[in-house]
Motif scaffolding. Structure first.
Motif, PDB file in Angstrom:
ATOM      1  N   ALA A 127       3.032 -17.365 -13.906  1.00  0.00           N
ATOM      2  CA  ALA A 127       3.592 -16.195 -14.614  1.00  0.00           C
ATOM      3  C   ALA A 127       2.701 -15.742 -15.771  1.00  0.00           C
ATOM      4  CB  ALA A 127       4.991 -16.528 -15.123  1.00  0.00           C
ATOM      5  N   GLY A 128       1.655 -16.526 -16.059  1.00  0.00           N
ATOM      6  CA  GLY A 128       0.735 -16.144 -17.136  1.00  0.00           C
ATOM      7  C   GLY A 128       1.208 -16.522 -18.530  1.00  0.00           C
ATOM      8  N   VAL A 129       2.147 -17.476 -18.603  1.00  0.00           N
ATOM      9  CA  VAL A 129       2.648 -17.934 -19.909  1.00  0.00           C
ATOM     10  C   VAL A 129       1.621 -18.872 -20.536  1.00  0.00           C
ATOM     11  CG1 VAL A 129       4.459 -19.296 -21.056  1.00  0.00           C
ATOM     12  CG2 VAL A 129       5.055 -17.740 -19.178  1.00  0.00           C
ATOM     13  N   GLU A 130       1.381 -18.722 -21.827  1.00  0.00           N
ATOM     14  CA  GLU A 130       0.503 -19.657 -22.544  1.00  0.00           C
ATOM     15  C   GLU A 130       1.351 -20.830 -23.020  1.00  0.00           C
ATOM     16  OE1 GLU A 130      -2.366 -20.139 -26.494  1.00  0.00           O
ATOM     17  OE2 GLU A 130      -1.294 -18.250 -26.172  1.00  0.00           O
ATOM     18  N   LEU A 131       1.096 -22.017 -22.471  1.00  0.00           N
ATOM     19  CA  LEU A 131       1.851 -23.219 -22.843  1.00  0.00           C
ATOM     20  C   LEU A 131       1.048 -24.015 -23.857  1.00  0.00           C
ATOM     21  CD1 LEU A 131       4.079 -25.376 -22.514  1.00  0.00           C
ATOM     22  CD2 LEU A 131       2.841 -26.227 -20.516  1.00  0.00           C
ATOM     23  N   ARG A 132       1.653 -24.244 -25.024  1.00  0.00           N
ATOM     24  CA  ARG A 132       0.993 -25.038 -26.070  1.00  0.00           C
ATOM     25  C   ARG A 132       1.831 -26.284 -26.351  1.00  0.00           C
ATOM     26  NH1 ARG A 132      -1.034 -21.321 -31.003  1.00  0.00           N
ATOM     27  NH2 ARG A 132      -1.660 -23.420 -31.641  1.00  0.00           N
ATOM     28  N   ILE A 133       1.354 -27.442 -25.895  1.00  0.00           N
ATOM     29  CA  ILE A 133       2.073 -28.689 -26.148  1.00  0.00           C
ATOM     30  C   ILE A 133       1.534 -29.341 -27.418  1.00  0.00           C
ATOM     31  CG2 ILE A 133       2.633 -29.067 -23.712  1.00  0.00           C
ATOM     32  CD1 ILE A 133       0.343 -31.128 -23.635  1.00  0.00           C
ATOM     33  N   GLY A 134       2.290 -30.302 -27.967  1.00  0.00           N
ATOM     34  CA  GLY A 134       1.884 -30.951 -29.222  1.00  0.00           C
ATOM     35  C   GLY A 134       1.772 -29.955 -30.358  1.00  0.00           C
ATOM     36  N   THR A 135       2.690 -28.980 -30.353  1.00  0.00           N
ATOM     37  CA  THR A 135       2.634 -27.902 -31.352  1.00  0.00           C
ATOM     38  C   THR A 135       3.985 -27.756 -32.051  1.00  0.00           C
ATOM     39  OG1 THR A 135       1.085 -26.779 -29.851  1.00  0.00           O
ATOM     40  CG2 THR A 135       1.946 -25.472 -31.673  1.00  0.00           C
ATOM     41  N   PRO A 136       4.294 -28.661 -32.992  1.00  0.00           N
ATOM     42  CA  PRO A 136       5.590 -28.577 -33.670  1.00  0.00           C
ATOM     43  C   PRO A 136       5.690 -27.371 -34.612  1.00  0.00           C
ATOM     44  CG  PRO A 136       4.437 -30.656 -34.172  1.00  0.00           C
ATOM     45  CD  PRO A 136       3.484 -29.768 -33.443  1.00  0.00           C
ATOM     46  N   VAL A 137       6.870 -26.774 -34.619  1.00  0.00           N
ATOM     47  CA  VAL A 137       7.169 -25.660 -35.524  1.00  0.00           C
ATOM     48  C   VAL A 137       7.939 -26.215 -36.711  1.00  0.00           C
ATOM     49  CG1 VAL A 137       8.461 -23.493 -35.748  1.00  0.00           C
ATOM     50  CG2 VAL A 137       7.216 -24.004 -33.626  1.00  0.00           C
ATOM     51  N   THR A 138       7.610 -25.764 -37.918  1.00  0.00           N
ATOM     52  CA  THR A 138       8.358 -26.238 -39.096  1.00  0.00           C
ATOM     53  C   THR A 138       9.378 -25.209 -39.573  1.00  0.00           C
ATOM     54  OG1 THR A 138       6.568 -25.487 -40.527  1.00  0.00           O
ATOM     55  CG2 THR A 138       6.559 -27.805 -39.900  1.00  0.00           C
ATOM     56  N   SER A 139       9.032 -23.921 -39.470  1.00  0.00           N
ATOM     57  CA  SER A 139       9.995 -22.901 -39.908  1.00  0.00           C
ATOM     58  C   SER A 139       9.644 -21.539 -39.302  1.00  0.00           C
ATOM     59  CB  SER A 139      10.042 -22.796 -41.439  1.00  0.00           C
ATOM     60  OG  SER A 139       8.779 -22.397 -41.938  1.00  0.00           O
ATOM     61  N   VAL A 140      10.600 -20.618 -39.431  1.00  0.00           N
ATOM     62  CA  VAL A 140      10.413 -19.255 -38.924  1.00  0.00           C
ATOM     63  C   VAL A 140      10.902 -18.293 -39.997  1.00  0.00           C
ATOM     64  CG1 VAL A 140      11.113 -17.559 -37.182  1.00  0.00           C
ATOM     65  CG2 VAL A 140      10.699 -19.932 -36.505  1.00  0.00           C
ATOM     66  N   LYS A 141      10.089 -17.268 -40.259  1.00  0.00           N
ATOM     67  CA  LYS A 141      10.505 -16.233 -41.219  1.00  0.00           C
ATOM     68  C   LYS A 141      10.683 -14.923 -40.478  1.00  0.00           C
ATOM     69  CE  LYS A 141       8.090 -18.208 -45.195  1.00  0.00           C
ATOM     70  NZ  LYS A 141       6.861 -18.126 -45.999  1.00  0.00           N
ATOM     71  N   ARG A 142      11.677 -14.189 -40.913  1.00  0.00           N
ATOM     72  CA  ARG A 142      11.885 -12.862 -40.348  1.00  0.00           C
ATOM     73  C   ARG A 142      11.019 -11.882 -41.126  1.00  0.00           C
ATOM     74  NH1 ARG A 142      17.707  -9.935 -40.255  1.00  0.00           N
ATOM     75  NH2 ARG A 142      17.173  -8.197 -38.894  1.00  0.00           N
ATOM     76  N   LEU A 143      10.235 -11.090 -40.428  1.00  0.00           N
ATOM     77  CA  LEU A 143       9.358 -10.126 -41.104  1.00  0.00           C
ATOM     78  C   LEU A 143      10.171  -8.925 -41.577  1.00  0.00           C
ATOM     79  CD1 LEU A 143       6.314 -10.328 -38.680  1.00  0.00           C
ATOM     80  CD2 LEU A 143       6.467 -11.276 -40.987  1.00  0.00           C
ATOM     81  N   PRO A 144       9.765  -8.305 -42.686  1.00  0.00           N
ATOM     82  CA  PRO A 144      10.530  -7.160 -43.209  1.00  0.00           C
ATOM     83  C   PRO A 144      10.514  -5.974 -42.239  1.00  0.00           C
ATOM     84  CG  PRO A 144       8.451  -7.436 -44.395  1.00  0.00           C
ATOM     85  CD  PRO A 144       8.607  -8.621 -43.507  1.00  0.00           C
ATOM     86  N   GLU A 145      11.502  -5.143 -42.414  1.00  0.00           N
ATOM     87  CA  GLU A 145      11.637  -3.901 -41.634  1.00  0.00           C
ATOM     88  C   GLU A 145      11.674  -4.160 -40.123  1.00  0.00           C
ATOM     89  OE1 GLU A 145       8.957  -0.825 -42.972  1.00  0.00           O
ATOM     90  OE2 GLU A 145       9.006  -1.636 -45.003  1.00  0.00           O
ATOM     91  N   ALA A 146      12.381  -5.244 -39.763  1.00  0.00           N
ATOM     92  CA  ALA A 146      12.609  -5.582 -38.348  1.00  0.00           C
ATOM     93  C   ALA A 146      11.324  -5.602 -37.532  1.00  0.00           C
ATOM     94  CB  ALA A 146      13.626  -4.611 -37.748  1.00  0.00           C
ATOM     95  N   GLU A 147      10.260  -6.091 -38.132  1.00  0.00           N
ATOM     96  CA  GLU A 147       8.970  -6.134 -37.431  1.00  0.00           C
ATOM     97  C   GLU A 147       8.700  -7.480 -36.787  1.00  0.00           C
ATOM     98  OE1 GLU A 147       5.592  -4.411 -39.116  1.00  0.00           O
ATOM     99  OE2 GLU A 147       6.562  -2.500 -39.509  1.00  0.00           O
ATOM    100  N   GLY A 148       9.748  -8.203 -36.447  1.00  0.00           N
ATOM    101  CA  GLY A 148       9.560  -9.452 -35.725  1.00  0.00           C
ATOM    102  C   GLY A 148       9.627 -10.683 -36.598  1.00  0.00           C
TER     103      GLY A 148
END
Length: 410
Positions: A127-148
């Motif tokens: 399907a063309g998905v980029e799989l990144r293993i060993g890649t822990p996420v610590t946090s997520v921020k919402r960008l201003p003005e609903a930009e993702g």
């Protein structure tokens, strides 16, 4: 115009299925799948004793939802869009035909979870998905003005995306991210576990199984819960489908009562109490001079029968002719309403399941998108959904991931 940037956090069943569905729905989108560990699909590998119980042969949404102690109502509509039959078709089209066992559980015909793991790994690449293993996420921020969203990795690298799917299972990091983005979490507690019973004489019967018993669970003054099905006696207490299902429906009340509760067992659920009494009286008449321990007259394993009569105060040498009315009543009581004290919970192999997670009222189950945060989606066990044993937890993962993936790609 730049292609849509989509990130899926969590390389389990739901994460893979959601990423694949998204990439297929929108081949122009750049889909990235992040997995913290070095081994994605770990739970898929160990599920079903290494065979992977992919789904359950229950092909009507109305019937399917009856197997979810939490989330059934929310899933009803979702199952009209992607249910067990669709799962069977999807895996068959991807080279993994499934077979149905006598109890309705469905497994790959290879009897190996590696078949399912390899299928999903290949489908992600195709399907063309980029799989990144060993890649822990610590946090997520919402960008201003609903930009993702901006995703901060443990390595300090940041990734920006337009749409985000949280498929982190029962990981605390996933709950933390959902909370930081404004969602409320129903506190997670264990579901699908066995019962510890301190009675050493019962434990000595480890390995004895009964095809059908009726269990009644009483705890903390709550309304008693009932479940009927096969039971297995273990060296720590009780297991088997009836116990596991009861633990799922009673997960919250058992947690609140610190896993101290009373379990009533009807060892002969196909008979009314009076029918049991009549059977015992018939045996007493026919085998008057025989030892009660050796001539039981009811369909129960021999060792279990000897244990039950001992609980009723009958010795190994007692004859049927000597059975008093009082002791007969005690025996009928033990056979139909014997009480056992639950003193804790065991584990169900490595296939732990939690109840709890993102509150369902905060999610649109047509698309799996957050009702609070546009562009944020959920799939799998991060939601406050859990099923009984038998492939139902995987089915809710496939369904919610498929809906989320398609909605994100559109």
């Amino acid at each position: 115009m730049l292609p849509l940037q989509i990130v899926v956090i969590g390389g389990g069943a739901a994460g893979f299925f959601g990423a694949i569905a998204c990439a297929k729905a929108n081949p122009q989108a750049q889909v990235t799948l992040l997995e913290a560990s070095r081994q994605p699909l770990a739970k898929v590998r160990i599920s079903g004793g290494g065979r992977c119980n992919v789904t359950h042969a229950c092909f009507e949404p109305e019937g399917l939802v009856q197997n979810y102690p939490r989330g059934g109502k929310a899933l009803r509509g979702a199952f009209t869009r992607f249910q067990a039959n669709d799962t069977v078709t999807w895996f068959a089209l991807h080279g993994v035909p499934l077979k149905t066992e006598a109890d309705g559980r469905m497994f790959p015909i290879t009897n190996s979870s590696e078949t399912v793991v390899n299928c999903l790994m290949k489908a992600v690449v195709a399907a063309g998905v980029e799989l990144r293993i060993g890649t822990p996420v610590t946090s997520v921020k919402r960008l201003p003005e609903a930009e993702g969203f901006e995703i901060i990795l443990k390595s300090q690298e940041t990734i920006k995306c337009d749409r985000l799917l949280l498929a982190t299972g029962s990981s605390l990091v996933g709950y933390k991210i959902a909370r930081e983005l404004g969602h409320e979490i129903e506190p997670p507690v264990p579901s699908l576990f066995t019962f510890n019973i301190l009675d050493q004489k019962l434990r000595a019967l480890a390995g004895v199984s009964v095809n059908s018993v009726q269990l009644r669970l009483s705890a903390s003054g709550k309304t008693p819960l009932q479940q009927t099905g096969p039971l297995l006696i273990t060296h720590w207490g009780l297991s088997g489908p009836a116990v596991l299902k009861l633990s799922a429906w009673g997960a919250r009340i058992l947690h609140e009562s610190r896993y101290q509760a009373t379990l009533s067992i009807n060892w002969l659920p196909d008979l009314h109490q009076e029918q049991v009494r009549e059977k015992i009286l018939a045996v007493k008449t026919e085998w008057a001079k025989k030892a009660i321990a050796l001539h039981r007259g009811v369909e129960l394993p021999h060792r279990l029968w000897q244990y039950i009569i001992a609980r009723a105060g009958i010795t190994i040498d007692d004859r049927w002719a000597e059975l008093s009315s009082k002791t007969l009543n005690q025996l009928v009581q033990e056979l139909t309403q014997g009480e056992y004290l639950i003193s804790g919970k065991g584990v169900f192999k490595e296939e732990f399941v939690t109840c709890g997670g993102v509150k369902l009222k905060e999610v649109n189950f047509k698309t799996m998108e957050s009702r609070l945060v546009p562009g944020l989606y959920f799939a799998g066990e991060i939601l406050d959904i859990d099923g009984v044993t038998g492939g139902f937890n995987f089915q809710s993962a496939w369904t919610t991931a498929y809906l989320a993936g398609n909605a994100m790609g559109s």
